[in-house]
Design an enzyme around this catalytic site. Structure first.
Site, PDB file in Angstrom:
ATOM      1  CE1 TYR A 819      -4.045  -1.954   0.191  1.00 36.79           C
ATOM      2  CE2 TYR A 819      -2.857  -3.217   1.852  1.00 36.79           C
ATOM      3  CZ  TYR A 819      -3.923  -3.082   0.983  1.00 36.79           C
ATOM      4  OH  TYR A 819      -4.867  -4.067   0.897  1.00 36.79           O
ATOM      5  CG  LEU A 820       3.011   2.305   3.036  1.00 32.70           C
ATOM      6  CD1 LEU A 820       3.993   2.308   4.196  1.00 32.70           C
ATOM      7  CD2 LEU A 820       1.999   3.425   3.180  1.00 32.70           C
TER       8      LEU A 820
END
Length: 860
Positions: A819-820
């Site tokens: 997600y990052l």
């Protein structure tokens, strides 16, 4: 995102364990068996299998159901590992708060889209429909590959190979970069650093030599294909032109147990056929794990084993009826003994075994994609065993069948040699589908899901998929304000479907909830936003909602959160005249929601919001929470705190590891040993000149060092020194014998042991005197410098302890992998002079090479 995002309070649910029956294990809390340390190791191989496989192939058909994606934490261990900081919440503007070949039939596969005859002529004719093109469902125990990205079938970009490597200067290693062991580690090259920061002289600190083989200067380095620098794009449909690979590796066949090793039933030995014995061995190998203490796991195992026993009953006619009367401990003890033998092998024997394994797997590790050599990901077929599942999965303990060649479809370039299976049998089918990126697939029997073999995480196709995912999330920045404005207005819509959709979008945006899909009756009761039931959301005046449900991987999501007053009214309205088991959003589903989102931006789905909110939150937390003038460890703590805030927002929770307290105890002992070293150096200074006692920095005694601990510590140092001498003596003698020389006499070892004993006695005499001497004299200046370095080590180590304690119930790896945006980390490391190896593991560095050359000023 608004300022609510990091303020919601969340409680972490604890999984419960059912008490086990007899079955050969004690009822006290089970400790993880060594068998569970490496879940990639086939359970059937504990006894070094070699004979013909006997696991039932198709006897237990189960209703197909969607499997749970797995997410691995293994990839989260940095190369220069540095544990975590205190978890103070940093207010974050712009975000919400969250607290917590061989007779094969050769066919061509067509894509899922229906194509016109004109398109078919342009591309290729299809004679067989391939399996659904969806992202791979990870095998429940496979941690070698991170979860699939949102866009699994990415568009490749061609580019000539580039042999030139980007130069990067190595920053000066500070004293704060000391590892847990107290030793300095070399800072590895980073491609993101473009200059030496803060005027640091790269020649000031010589880099330590790395262990292992050093590559000769004349040796050619492997060429790097920098696909992210390519200028051309393809049509987005065909992923490759040529593809050649060697298929998959099947696990070795089962090897029978020795004749004297048998399980017992009501105290009597049971003579099992190989088929039944293998399945019993799966359970026996897990006897001292928490799985064997779980009632659901035991029930499912026993039911499936009884079905195998019906076809392959015991030879001595013993009828097995009750699980509680089974004693698997003899098998377990045999497996443990075999494991101990393997562990006791000499270094040379272990190296030889690894060499043989590597030689066997060598041809499977890579493939040729468009003429380039690319690494293959999970090329090993999962061995038979017991399904472990995640969380409270209803099928945990079920028997996973042995996968055979006739279960597997191979995808390969047309006209290339068909790989030969490494076990008897022929492939189920051969396809030549250039629109997908998988090399092989099959359907597992427990949940009926497709399993795929893809290229490795660092391959060009995977890299393009990852980059496109994060670019799509960045593109959402241009549309998010309009989307929020529209759904805020629709919260008051007179059309119930629109009002429900707007409320669901509010939850997905503000709380980072997953969209959710319908589940079958035989699947884990996990839900997402669109599949919430009335029982999952409780109203609490004036504007609080309490969410309590099982999310992905059966992880409990609990959150008491203040919401917009209109959202509170809507939920009250949606629950009116409904039962607890009714759907909260009865006029919205994931498909309708995603179709609506796509009207704002091409390819936009609810999943993109999760990636966007995670990355934008992370960027803002780093910008606001990174101290300007701080040590490396203080900056790492700020980074991990930002990572934690995202993990909490996304509900990436975990139970505190069972070994956490033990690990913290070891860290406390390590901290004391650092203080002990400092104390001894102070006493050396006092012995040199009593004037040092009057200096403020040396006046106070170190805390936590009582006389008993000091005595125990000094004994431990002596024992370690003797153990080290014994190991070196044995290793040196082993090498001498291999080279044909005479080994050292035992007297050589005895001298070293006597020296260690003498040193211990000398140090013991210094206790309580306030004075000490070193083995070799050193000037006071050097000792003062050593004290200062120890002060830095102690400060750094305390920060590491704080960070580890703060992160014990938060899983940082999932957000970091999925997600990052990795460019956030790369740019942050470059700006703040933090070696990226302290944050990204080698696996992540290989997975995200395209992110390493980002500019310092880059922002998500």
């Amino acid at each position: 995102m608004t300022t609510d995002h990091l303020a919601h309070s969340k409680t972490i649910a604890r999984p419960t364990q059912a008490e086990a029956g007899a079955n050969g294990y004690a009822k006290e809390e089970a400790s993880d068996s060594p068998m569970s340390e490496d879940e990639d190791m086939p359970l059937s191989q504990v006894a070094a299998p070699k004979s013909e496989p006997v696991t039932p192939a198709k006897s237990l058909r189960r209703k197909r159901a969607a499997a749970l994606d797995s997410s691995s934490e293994d990839d989260d261990t940095p190369l220069a590992s540095s544990p975590v900081k205190q978890s103070a919440t940093i207010p974050m503007p712009g975000t919400s708060k969250a607290s917590t070949a061989n007779g094969h039939k050769t066919v061509k596969a067509e894509s899922n889209d229906k194509r016109s005859s004109t398109t078919a002529k342009k591309k290729r004719a299809s004679t067989k429909k391939g399996p659904p093109q969806k992202k791979m469902k990870r095998e429940d125990h496979d941690t070698s590959e991170p979860p699939a990205s949102e866009d699994e079938e990415s568009t490749p970009v061609k580019k000539d190979k580039v042999s030139r490597k980007r130069k990067s200067k190595v920053k000066e290693e500070t004293d704060a970069e000391v590892e847990d062991t107290g030793k300095f580690k070399p800072t590895k090259k980073r491609t993101i650093s473009k200059k030496v920061k803060d005027g640091a002289d790269e020649s000031a600190t010589p880099q330590p030599k790395k262990k292992g083989k050093v590559k000769d200067e004349g040796e050619d380095e492997e060429e790097v294909y920098k696909w992210w620098e390519a200028q051309q794009n393809n049509d987005g449909e065909v992923k490759w032109q040529t593809l050649e690979h060697n298929g998959v590796i099947f696990p070795p066949p089962y090897e029978p147990l020795p004749s004297n090793v048998k399980m017992r039933y009501k105290g009597k030995e049971v003579d099992l056929p190989l088929e039944s014995e293998e399945v019993a061995g799966f359970y026996a190998a897990m006897l001292e794990t928490e799985h064997a203490q779980d009632a659901t796991f035991n029930k499912n195992f026993f039911e499936d084993w009884l079905k195998v026993l019906q076809d392959h009953p015991p030879r001595n006619k013993i009828k097995i009826i009750k699980f509680e009367d089974c004693d698997f401990r003899p098998m377990f003890e045999h497996f443990e003994a075999e494991k101990a033998k393997k562990k006791a092998l000499s270094t040379a024997e272990k190296k030889e075994l690894k060499k043989q394994k590597d030689a066997f797997e060598e041809k499977y590790v890579t493939c040729l994609l468009d003429g380039r050599k690319e690494k293959v990901g999970n090329f090993r077929v999962e061995p038979p065993g017991l399904f472990r599942g995640r969380g409270d999965h209803p099928k945990k303990g079920a028997l996973k069948f042995r996968v055979r060649p006739d279960d597997i479809t191979i995808n390969i370039g047309e006209g290339t040699p068909i790989p030969v299976p490494n076990m008897p049998g022929q492939w189920k089918a051969i396809v030549h589908d250039q629109t997908v990126t998988w090399l092989a697939n099959w359907v597992e029997n427990v949940n009926g899901n497709y399993k795929y073999v893809f290229l490795a995480a660092g391959s060009s196709l995977k890299g393009q998929s990852d980059m496109q995912k994060f670019e799509k999330a960045r593109e959402l920045k241009n549309h998010v304000d309009r989307i929020r404005k529209d759904y805020s207005a629709d919260l008051r819509s007179k059309v119930m479907a629109d009002r429900q959709r707007a409320t669901a979008m509010y939850f997905i945006d503000k709380l980072a909830l997953r969209a959710g899909n319908e589940k079958g009756e035989d699947e884990a009761d996990t839900v997402g936003c669109c599949s919430l039931r009335c029982e999952h959301v409780t109203l609490e005046a004036p504007d609080f909602l309490i969410f309590d449900f099982l999310g992905k991987d059966s992880i409990r999501y609990y959150n008491r959160v203040s919401v917009d007053p209109q959202v509170f009214k809507n939920i009250k309205l949606f629950k009116d005249n409904k039962e607890d088991s009714d759907n909260l959003f009865d006029r919205v589903n994931t498909s309708l929601l995603n179709k609506h989102l796509a009207s704002y931006m091409k390819g936009l789905t609810a999943k993109v919001f999760r990636t966007y909110n995670a990355s934008i939150t992370f960027q803002q937390q780093l910008d606001e929470g990174t101290p300007a003038n701080a040590t490396i460890q203080e900056k790492l703590n700020a980074y991990n705190h930002a990572n934690r805030m995202v993990a909490i927002l996304c509900n990436h929770q975990r139970s505190a590891p069972k070994t956490h307290e033990q690990s913290m105890g070891k860290m406390r002992d390590r901290l004391r040993s650092l203080k002990y070293d400092r104390m001894k150096l102070r006493h050396v200074l006092f012995n040199m000149d009593p004037k040092f006692k009057k200096q403020k920095q040396y006046a106070d005694d170190e805390s936590d060092l009582d006389d008993d601990w000091i005595e125990d510590h000094e004994k431990s140092l002596k024992n370690k020194e003797i153990e080290k001498a014994e190991k070196k003596f044995a290793k040196d003698n082993e090498k001498l014998v291999q080279e044909g020389n005479e080994p050292q006499p035992d007297s050589a070892l005895q001298e070293k042991i006597e020296a260690a004993e003498a040193e211990y006695k000398r140090v013991a005499k210094e206790r309580g005197t306030g004075k000490a001497k070193l083995k070799r004299d050193r000037p006071p200046e050097k000792i003062e410098e050593a004290v200062q370095k120890l002060d830095e080590k102690i400060k750094t180590f305390k920060l590491q302890m704080d960070d580890r304690e703060a992160g014990k119930e938060v899983a940082l790896g999932t957000s970091k992998i999925n997600y990052l945006d990795p460019r956030i980390t790369a740019a942050w490391c470059s700006v703040h002079n933090v070696p990226i190896e302290k944050i990204f593991s080698k696996t992540l560095l290989v997975k995200f090479p395209w992110a390493m050359e980002v500019d310092d000023a880059w922002k998500f």
